[in-house]
Design an enzyme around this catalytic site. Structure first.
Site, PDB file in Angstrom:
ATOM      1  N   GLU A 146       0.835  -1.221   0.000  1.00  0.00           N
ATOM      2  CA  GLU A 146       0.000   0.000   0.000  1.00  0.00           C
ATOM      3  C   GLU A 146       0.858   1.255   0.000  1.00  0.00           C
ATOM      4  OE1 GLU A 146      -3.110   0.116  -0.472  1.00  0.00           O
ATOM      5  OE2 GLU A 146      -3.958  -1.808   0.145  1.00  0.00           O
ATOM      6  N   ASP A 200      -4.860  -9.549  -8.308  1.00  0.00           N
ATOM      7  CA  ASP A 200      -5.084  -8.547  -9.374  1.00  0.00           C
ATOM      8  C   ASP A 200      -3.863  -7.829  -9.959  1.00  0.00           C
ATOM      9  OD1 ASP A 200      -4.848  -7.202  -6.940  1.00  0.00           O
ATOM     10  OD2 ASP A 200      -6.813  -6.255  -7.012  1.00  0.00           O
ATOM     11  N   THR A 223      -0.912   0.957 -10.233  1.00  0.00           N
ATOM     12  CA  THR A 223      -2.208   0.394  -9.848  1.00  0.00           C
ATOM     13  C   THR A 223      -3.034   1.346  -8.984  1.00  0.00           C
ATOM     14  OG1 THR A 223      -3.289  -1.623  -9.069  1.00  0.00           O
ATOM     15  CG2 THR A 223      -1.436  -0.804  -7.757  1.00  0.00           C
ATOM     16  N   GLU A 250     -12.302   0.734  -9.835  1.00  0.00           N
ATOM     17  CA  GLU A 250     -11.964  -0.221 -10.905  1.00  0.00           C
ATOM     18  C   GLU A 250     -12.906  -0.194 -12.103  1.00  0.00           C
ATOM     19  OE1 GLU A 250     -12.095  -1.005  -7.643  1.00  0.00           O
ATOM     20  OE2 GLU A 250      -9.944  -1.174  -7.241  1.00  0.00           O
TER      21      GLU A 250
HETATM   22  C1  DMJ Z   1      -6.411   0.676  -4.848  1.00  0.00           C
HETATM   23  O1  DMJ Z   1      -5.668   0.983  -3.720  1.00  0.00           O
HETATM   24  C2  DMJ Z   1      -5.538   0.045  -5.882  1.00  0.00           C
HETATM   25  O2  DMJ Z   1      -6.194   0.130  -7.094  1.00  0.00           O
HETATM   26  C3  DMJ Z   1      -5.220  -1.377  -5.591  1.00  0.00           C
HETATM   27  O3  DMJ Z   1      -4.523  -2.017  -6.641  1.00  0.00           O
HETATM   28  C4  DMJ Z   1      -6.436  -2.187  -5.265  1.00  0.00           C
HETATM   29  N1  DMJ Z   1      -7.594  -1.414  -5.153  1.00  0.00           N
HETATM   30  C5  DMJ Z   1      -7.590  -0.179  -4.466  1.00  0.00           C
HETATM   31  C6  DMJ Z   1      -8.864   0.575  -4.691  1.00  0.00           C
HETATM   32  O4  DMJ Z   1      -9.973  -0.215  -4.818  1.00  0.00           O
END
Ligand code: DMJ
Length: 576
Positions: free
Chosen positions: A201, A334, A554, A468
């Site tokens: 994170e 993911d 991401t 998403e």
């Molecule tokens: C985000 O922190 C990022 O996209 C992560 O890869 C997974 N999803 C959360 C938000 O839903």
């Protein structure tokens, strides 16, 4: 009486005055004709004016068709060359490595058709509320109107929202807010804290956010802070296998894994989502350590057997063995797949090993996890101990965009196939929104026993401002320009503004099937980093952050493509 000289010859021909007509006081027939002709002239002048306006007025008048009444939020903000020069003086002082990348920020640099200088209402509301009630805390409780945090940030107060929101502020042209954020970072952001944080994170939100802010603005402080933080994360890799721990204490460097993760395993989506940021850290600092750490992970994975070609979500960092055989393209798995594709894109398509690994993984996913429901909806299920669970998470919806992004360059000329697959996932995820009362998507939805794209369990009915689905709409829009993606994005905007907006910011809701939902009282930092950014980009020109120059991490933080990156990276195979 003569016919008025004003009239053309043709006009003169029309009225043949009958005998006695001259006795009419004002020769009405001739006059009516002249009036008609004047009207005709006025009409043709008006038509000419309309045509002129259509062709010669700035294009922004045409863009209004996407305003739908909330133009402040969605109208693209790219400044004219003059304005850009002026505003960049406000935030760009240094020159350096970023300049090369900044040139690609706006591809053409001077497109007056997309100039916008209006305030960005939703972002402003989210930001101003955080500024007022949660400043310096990681996130905001918009109902209680105070700061908020979760265990991913340990017990730190590291201003996650400030860092995560930086590039969105910048892209939207919210320069005062950006400067305010920068000042806070300069004066307060300190990573020497006794806090046990999530490596993943903190990497995607902080390092990704700081690097993107650096590349966009050129402000050295963001690079310096990103490197300081990365140094603090490195001890997490001190495991028998080099697969990092999920958490690390920023002060002591002691790492460990989440108790719930398959007997102390590390998680695929966590240790597999470091590559982009770490490659950039090596590129910017010349320190090969970052690059070597992530390449080591890749090499180790390449050597391992994979059940049915699938990657299980758990890997034990002590033994180097897979944990539970659970495979998912949603939570826990993911962004590992996403980063394989993006490693290739970010290397200017030279990292063919990453591309091949992605292609092989996607082929196995298609074979074992992707199905069509009875109602014809394509979904991505989860593989659990030998059987397919016909359930899809909101998180999994990012995959539509990933398939579209990876279409070009896919093997066996399957580009059309993957673009189509992206469109089908986008459609399914839109259905998951459309089949709720609030028109917001649930956390997870099923395709079983007559159920199609709806949540069943109460604890899967929430929406926490996740990005998403909108992310996929945006990629699909970029690749197809099918207006339905803007329409769907707009539906989401309306629903978010109607059901998630409160006086103290934006909150998630606990049940998207209830017309009277309760709030979860959290404004997630990714709402500012991702959801609002993707919405903004969805309604902007493709020239804003063109995909041939930028790759989004991401957490939606754009990082530039490193042209010939693999060759120049210190510590890469080619250099040794
Ligand atoms: C985000 O922190 C990022 O996209 C992560 O890869 C997974 N999803 C959360 C938000 O839903």
């Amino acid at each position: 009486m003569t016919t008025p000289a004003l009239l053309p010859l043709s006009g003169r021909r029309i009225p043949t005055l009958s005998p006695g007509a001259s006795s009419f006081p004002h020769h009405r027939a001739t006059l009516r004709l002249s009036e008609k002709f004047i009207l005709l002239l006025i009409l043709s002048a008006f038509i000419t004016l309309c045509f002129g306006a259509f062709f010669f007025l700035p294009d922004n008048s045409k863009h209004k068709r996407f305003d739908f009444g909330l133009e402040d939020v969605l109208i693209p903000h790219i400044e004219s060359e003059k304005e850009a020069r002026h505003s960049s003086r406000q935030v760009i002082h240094g020159v350096g490595a970023h300049d090369e990348h900044r040139r690609g920020f706006i591809k053409t640099g001077n497109d007056p058709s997309v100039q916008r200088r209006r305030k960005k209402a939703m972002m402003k509301h989210a930001w101003d509320s955080y500024r007022q009630y949660g400043w310096g805390h990681n996130e905001l409780k918009p109902i209680a109107k105070k700061g908020h945090s979760t265990n991913i940030f340990g017990n730190s107060q590291m201003g996650a929202t400030i860092v995560d929101a930086l590039d969105t502020l910048y892209i939207m042209g919210l320069h005062d807010e950006f400067k305010d954020a920068q000042e806070w970072i300069e004066q307060n952001l300190d990573f020497s804290v006794n806090a046990e944080v999530s490596v993943f994170e903190v990497n995607i939100r902080f390092i990704g956010g700081l690097l993107a802010a650096y590349y966009l603005s050129g402000q050295e402080v963001f690079k310096v802070k990103a490197v300081q933080l990365a140094e603090k994360l490195l001890p997490a890799f001190n495991t028998p296998t080099g697969i990092p721990w999920a958490m690390v204490n920023l002060k002591s460097g002691v790492g460990r894994n989440w108790g719930w993760a398959s007997a102390g395993s590390s998680i695929l989506a966590e240790f597999g989502t470091l590559h982009m940021e770490f490659v950039h850290l090596t590129y910017l600092t010349g320190n090969p350590a970052y690059y070597q750490k992530v390449m080591h992970i890749r090499k180790l994975l390449a050597k391992m057997d994979r059940p049915n070609g699938l990657y299980p979500n758990y890997l034990n960092p002590r033994t180097g063995r897979w944990g539970q055989h659970h495979t998912s393209v949603g939570g826990l798995g993911d962004s590992f797949y996403e980063y394989l594709l993006k490693a290739w894109l970010m290397s200017d398509k030279t990292d063919t090993e990453a591309r091949k690994t992605y292609d092989d993984a996607i082929e196995a996913i298609e074979r074992h996890l992707i199905r069509k429901s009875n109602g014809g909806l394509t979904f991505i299920g989860e593989w659990k101990n030998g059987h397919l669970e016909r359930k899809m998470g909101h998180l999994t919806c990012f995959a539509g965009g990933m398939f579209a992004l990876g279409a070009d360059g896919s093997p066996d000329d399957k580009a059309g196939h993957y673009l189509q697959l992206g469109a089908e996932i986008a459609h399914t995820c839109h259905e998951s929104y459309d089949r709720t009362v609030l028109k917001l998507g649930p956390e997870a939805f099923k395709f079983d026993s007559g159920l199609e794209a709806v949540a069943v369990r109460q604890n899967e009915k929430y929406y926490i401002l996740r990005p998403e689905v909108i992310e996929t709409y945006w990629y699909m829009w970029r690749f197809t320009h099918d207006p339905k993606y803007r329409q769907w994005g707009w539906e989401a905007v309306q629903a978010i503004d109607k059901y998630c907006r409160v006086s103290g910011g934006f909150s998630g809701v606990k049940d998207v099937y209830s017309s009277n939902p309760t709030y979860d009282d959290v404004q997630q930092s990714f709402f500012l980093a991702e959801t609002l950014k993707y919405l903004y980009l969805l309604f902007s020109s493709d020239e804003l952050l063109p995909l041939e120059n930028w790759v989004f991490n991401t957490e939606a933080h754009p990082l530039p493509v490193l042209h010939q990156g693999n060759i120049t990276l210190p510590g890469s195979e080619t250099q040794r």
